[in-house]
Write a protein that holds these residues in place. Sequence first.
Motif, short mmCIF file in Angstrom:
data_model
loop_
_atom_site.label_atom_id
_atom_site.label_comp_id
_atom_site.label_asym_id
_atom_site.label_seq_id
_atom_site.Cartn_x
_atom_site.Cartn_y
_atom_site.Cartn_z
N GLY A 60 0.86 -1.23 0.06
CA GLY A 60 0.05 -0.12 0.09
C GLY A 60 1.03 1.25 0.03
N GLN A 61 2.06 1.34 0.81
CA GLN A 61 2.89 2.57 0.71
C GLN A 61 3.47 2.67 -0.62
N ALA A 62 3.73 1.49 -1.14
CA ALA A 62 4.49 1.83 -2.56
C ALA A 62 3.59 2.33 -3.69
N LEU A 63 2.10 2.06 -3.47
CA LEU A 63 1.36 2.63 -4.25
C LEU A 63 0.86 4.08 -4.16
N VAL A 64 0.80 4.28 -2.73
CA VAL A 64 0.74 5.84 -2.10
C VAL A 64 1.77 6.63 -2.97
N ASP A 65 3.03 5.96 -2.49
CA ASP A 65 4.11 7.04 -2.94
C ASP A 65 4.17 7.01 -4.59
N LYS A 66 3.81 6.12 -5.14
CA LYS A 66 3.90 6.23 -6.70
C LYS A 66 2.70 7.07 -7.39
N TYR A 67 1.55 6.81 -6.86
CA TYR A 67 0.04 7.53 -7.42
C TYR A 67 -0.42 8.33 -6.41
N LYS A 68 -0.05 8.59 -5.21
CA LYS A 68 -0.44 9.81 -4.34
C LYS A 68 -1.94 9.73 -4.14
N LYS A 69 -2.26 8.55 -4.37
CA LYS A 69 -3.86 8.09 -4.01
C LYS A 69 -4.16 7.73 -2.52
N LYS A 70 -5.31 7.89 -2.07
CA LYS A 70 -5.67 7.62 -0.52
C LYS A 70 -5.94 6.34 -0.42
N VAL A 71 -5.73 5.89 0.84
CA VAL A 71 -5.91 4.32 1.08
C VAL A 71 -7.43 4.61 1.86
N ASP A 72 -8.60 3.77 1.54
CA ASP A 72 -9.71 3.50 2.15
C ASP A 72 -9.95 1.88 2.26
N LEU A 73 -10.03 1.53 3.53
CA LEU A 73 -10.26 0.04 3.41
C LEU A 73 -12.07 -0.38 3.28
N LYS A 74 -12.62 0.65 3.43
CA LYS A 74 -14.22 0.21 3.21
C LYS A 74 -14.77 0.85 1.96
N ASN A 75 -14.58 2.31 1.77
CA ASN A 75 -15.05 2.90 0.60
C ASN A 75 -13.97 3.08 -0.51
N PHE A 76 -13.71 1.82 -1.02
CA PHE A 76 -12.38 2.09 -2.05
C PHE A 76 -12.97 1.87 -3.23
N ASP A 77 -12.20 2.57 -4.20
CA ASP A 77 -12.70 2.42 -5.72
C ASP A 77 -11.89 1.30 -6.20
N LEU A 78 -10.75 1.05 -5.83
CA LEU A 78 -10.19 -0.20 -6.45
C LEU A 78 -9.43 -0.98 -5.46
N ASN A 79 -9.64 -2.14 -5.39
CA ASN A 79 -8.77 -3.14 -4.85
C ASN A 79 -7.67 -3.95 -5.54
N VAL A 80 -6.53 -3.91 -5.05
CA VAL A 80 -5.27 -4.27 -5.56
C VAL A 80 -4.93 -5.43 -4.55
N ILE A 81 -4.64 -6.71 -5.36
CA ILE A 81 -4.43 -7.85 -4.69
C ILE A 81 -3.01 -8.26 -4.88
N VAL A 82 -2.22 -8.28 -3.73
CA VAL A 82 -0.72 -8.68 -3.88
C VAL A 82 -0.79 -9.93 -3.10
N ASP A 83 -0.45 -11.16 -3.80
CA ASP A 83 -0.65 -12.54 -3.28
C ASP A 83 0.96 -12.96 -3.16
N VAL A 84 1.30 -13.66 -2.13
CA VAL A 84 2.67 -14.09 -2.16
C VAL A 84 2.64 -15.79 -1.91
N ILE A 85 3.40 -16.33 -3.02
CA ILE A 85 2.94 -17.80 -2.91
C ILE A 85 4.62 -18.15 -3.19
N GLY A 86 5.05 -18.70 -1.89
CA GLY A 86 6.55 -19.17 -1.80
C GLY A 86 7.32 -17.83 -2.21
N LYS A 87 8.25 -17.45 -2.92
CA LYS A 87 8.80 -16.73 -3.30
C LYS A 87 8.21 -15.63 -4.70
N LYS A 88 7.35 -16.28 -5.02
CA LYS A 88 6.43 -15.56 -6.17
C LYS A 88 5.42 -14.63 -5.70
#
Length: 286
Positions: A60-88
Amino acid sequence: MCIRDRFEISSTTQKGLEEIYKKLKRIEIEEMEKVKTFRVTSQRIGEYSFTSILVQKFAGQALVDKYKKKVDLKNFDLNVIVDVIGKKVFVGLQLTKESLHKRFERKFDHPAAIKAPLAYAMLRLANLRKKEVLLDPFCGGGTIPIEAALVWDGKIKILASDWNEKFLEGAKLNAKAAGVEKFIEFRVGDARELEKIYGKNSIDKIVTNPPYGIRIGDRRKVKDLYRSFLKSAWNVLNQKGKIVFITLRAGSFRILVQRSRKFLIEHERVVESGGLYPHIFVLKKI
């Protein structure tokens, strides 16, 4: 979910989190430019010194720093999924605001079904390629083949079978509800005799959620079922075939694999599922 990118981290410690931050900042997500708020959700498949919440924090911090957008856990416009499987690490976008395991209206609830995100993770561990043949021989309510059909959208051949005709009919109803029935070939069949159903060397990948420990009939024990399944799976898999298998009986299964001398354990992961902690095994045919 729509996959946007993927990358690898070199460590499952704090260093891995720092790599997620740096590498995610380099990924272009056009949808982030069009929204005012977003959130990050994550699932881990494996053993780590960090939690899913920390993955969400660094991503989330990476995306805030890159796009200057706000985090909203409930009323969000976009949900970005970052899944970690092993080292992938898989980066994707949720296409609806419903929970990821509510991908479609289920017409049939199997008593031992896994959730769609876990099925998706298992499919990713199989490293499926276009035109490959996927089989789930314990398909139950159809979660794994349906998830595969939703993700690969006709790019692979999907076979699903179960010895229980009631479960199989339920799986067909679920596939129809998800709109993917045309991508899945369902058959009634015993996972101990797969070569009779599909023929030898006909399958590329097997991804399956077998019975953990519930009764499978008066004369069948889970350990005997697993042993027979491994023998039959070896017959139907091609030379480079793989199995992704989830079970609570990790110790017994590990011994069965080693004694069979038919498969090599490439990976083993512990996951949480409904308050239980089964192991996921990735087996390579030898």
